[in-house]
Design a protein around this motif. Structure first.
Motif, PDB file in Angstrom:
ATOM      1  N   ASN A   7       0.845  -1.181   0.000  1.00  0.00           N
ATOM      2  CA  ASN A   7       0.000   0.000   0.000  1.00  0.00           C
ATOM      3  C   ASN A   7       0.893   1.248   0.000  1.00  0.00           C
ATOM      4  N   LYS A   8       0.380   2.354  -0.534  1.00  0.00           N
ATOM      5  CA  LYS A   8       1.152   3.603  -0.609  1.00  0.00           C
ATOM      6  C   LYS A   8       1.552   4.128   0.773  1.00  0.00           C
ATOM      7  N   LYS A   9       0.821   3.722   1.820  1.00  0.00           N
ATOM      8  CA  LYS A   9       1.195   4.138   3.175  1.00  0.00           C
ATOM      9  C   LYS A   9       2.578   3.632   3.545  1.00  0.00           C
ATOM     10  N   ALA A  10       2.992   2.534   2.934  1.00  0.00           N
ATOM     11  CA  ALA A  10       4.285   1.925   3.258  1.00  0.00           C
ATOM     12  C   ALA A  10       5.438   2.862   2.932  1.00  0.00           C
ATOM     13  N   ILE A  11       5.356   3.585   1.820  1.00  0.00           N
ATOM     14  CA  ILE A  11       6.459   4.483   1.447  1.00  0.00           C
ATOM     15  C   ILE A  11       6.574   5.625   2.454  1.00  0.00           C
ATOM     16  N   LYS A  12       5.452   6.076   2.980  1.00  0.00           N
ATOM     17  CA  LYS A  12       5.483   7.128   4.007  1.00  0.00           C
ATOM     18  C   LYS A  12       6.096   6.596   5.293  1.00  0.00           C
ATOM     19  N   CYS A  13       5.760   5.366   5.638  1.00  0.00           N
ATOM     20  CA  CYS A  13       6.313   4.727   6.827  1.00  0.00           C
ATOM     21  C   CYS A  13       7.825   4.541   6.671  1.00  0.00           C
ATOM     22  N   MET A  14       8.254   4.090   5.497  1.00  0.00           N
ATOM     23  CA  MET A  14       9.683   3.925   5.228  1.00  0.00           C
ATOM     24  C   MET A  14      10.400   5.269   5.321  1.00  0.00           C
ATOM     25  N   PHE A  15       9.780   6.314   4.776  1.00  0.00           N
ATOM     26  CA  PHE A  15      10.389   7.644   4.809  1.00  0.00           C
ATOM     27  C   PHE A  15      10.537   8.127   6.245  1.00  0.00           C
ATOM     28  N   LEU A  16       9.502   7.962   7.063  1.00  0.00           N
ATOM     29  CA  LEU A  16       9.580   8.431   8.450  1.00  0.00           C
ATOM     30  C   LEU A  16      10.672   7.683   9.217  1.00  0.00           C
ATOM     31  N   GLY A  17      10.759   6.373   9.032  1.00  0.00           N
ATOM     32  CA  GLY A  17      11.814   5.600   9.689  1.00  0.00           C
ATOM     33  C   GLY A  17      13.194   6.051   9.247  1.00  0.00           C
ATOM     34  N   THR A  18      13.352   6.317   7.957  1.00  0.00           N
ATOM     35  CA  THR A  18      14.633   6.780   7.422  1.00  0.00           C
ATOM     36  C   THR A  18      14.933   8.198   7.884  1.00  0.00           C
ATOM     37  N   LEU A  19      13.903   9.035   8.011  1.00  0.00           N
ATOM     38  CA  LEU A  19      14.081  10.404   8.504  1.00  0.00           C
ATOM     39  C   LEU A  19      14.593  10.396   9.943  1.00  0.00           C
ATOM     40  N   ILE A  20      14.042   9.538  10.764  1.00  0.00           N
ATOM     41  CA  ILE A  20      14.500   9.436  12.158  1.00  0.00           C
ATOM     42  C   ILE A  20      15.962   8.997  12.189  1.00  0.00           C
ATOM     43  N   GLN A  21      16.298   8.020  11.372  1.00  0.00           N
ATOM     44  CA  GLN A  21      17.697   7.565  11.276  1.00  0.00           C
ATOM     45  C   GLN A  21      18.594   8.704  10.806  1.00  0.00           C
ATOM     46  N   PHE A  22      18.140   9.479   9.824  1.00  0.00           N
ATOM     47  CA  PHE A  22      18.909  10.615   9.310  1.00  0.00           C
ATOM     48  C   PHE A  22      19.156  11.648  10.400  1.00  0.00           C
ATOM     49  N   ILE A  23      18.124  11.976  11.138  1.00  0.00           N
ATOM     50  CA  ILE A  23      18.249  12.986  12.197  1.00  0.00           C
ATOM     51  C   ILE A  23      19.249  12.534  13.259  1.00  0.00           C
TER      52      ILE A  23
END
Length: 172
Positions: A7-23
């Motif tokens: 589902n398209k929600k998955a890409i948002k979830c992946m982005f948020l997880g990666t954003l936290i890692q980036f921060i």
């Protein structure tokens, strides 16, 4: 049954997880660079800056690529999951080898109404990640039913074998 996309929600979830890692990673690198500014050579400071830029590129590119590559397929006899970013990994597990099925939902998954089905075998675990909650429940329930069917079939076959051997033993 062919491979299913997420589902398209998955890409948002992946982005948020990666954003936290980036921060987290960028903050650590920035603090190290700032704290040792006068001590470490300039080349090290450029390396730290380069790592932060690479991390930013990863933040932008990774979720989209991982989303496009993630596929799963559940048939009557196996579970097949393909995933990866730079290197792709394919896990295939026969249904008859399953020992345990569980559903996991962390805080980031919860924000997007997603879950992860974890299938345990004697050789390890296989995850079907980024599933909508209803779909995760359906998959877990249908896998449980398939395991029960296989178990009943194997038990009845053993009983038949025992009965055949006891009949042939009594005929002697």
């Amino acid at each position: 049954m062919g491979y299913e996309k997420l589902n398209k929600k998955a890409i948002k979830c992946m982005f948020l997880g990666t954003l936290i890692q980036f921060i987290i990673a960028s903050t650590i690198l920035t603090v190290i660079g700032w704290f040792f500014k006068g001590i470490i050579p300039m080349i090290i400071q450029y390396i730290i800056l380069g790592l932060i830029i690479l991390n930013l590129i990863y933040l932008i590119v990774s979720p989209k690529v991982r989303y496009e590559r993630y596929r799963y397929c559940i048939t009557k006899d196996k579970i097949d999951v393909k995933e990866g970013f730079i290197f792709t990994e394919r896990n295939i597990v026969p249904i008859e080898r399953l020992h345990k099925i569980s559903i996991e939902k962390g805080p980031i998954y919860s924000i997007f109404g997603l879950s992860k089905v974890i299938v345990t075998t004697a050789g390890g675990d296989i995850n079907i990640s980024f599933l909508e909650d209803d779909k995760a429940d359906f998959i877990a329930e249908s896998l449980k039913n398939k395991i029960n069917e296989i178990s009943i079939s194997q038990k009845s076959k053993k009983l038949e074998d025992i009965n055949k051997s006891s009949k042939s033993g009594s005929n002697s």
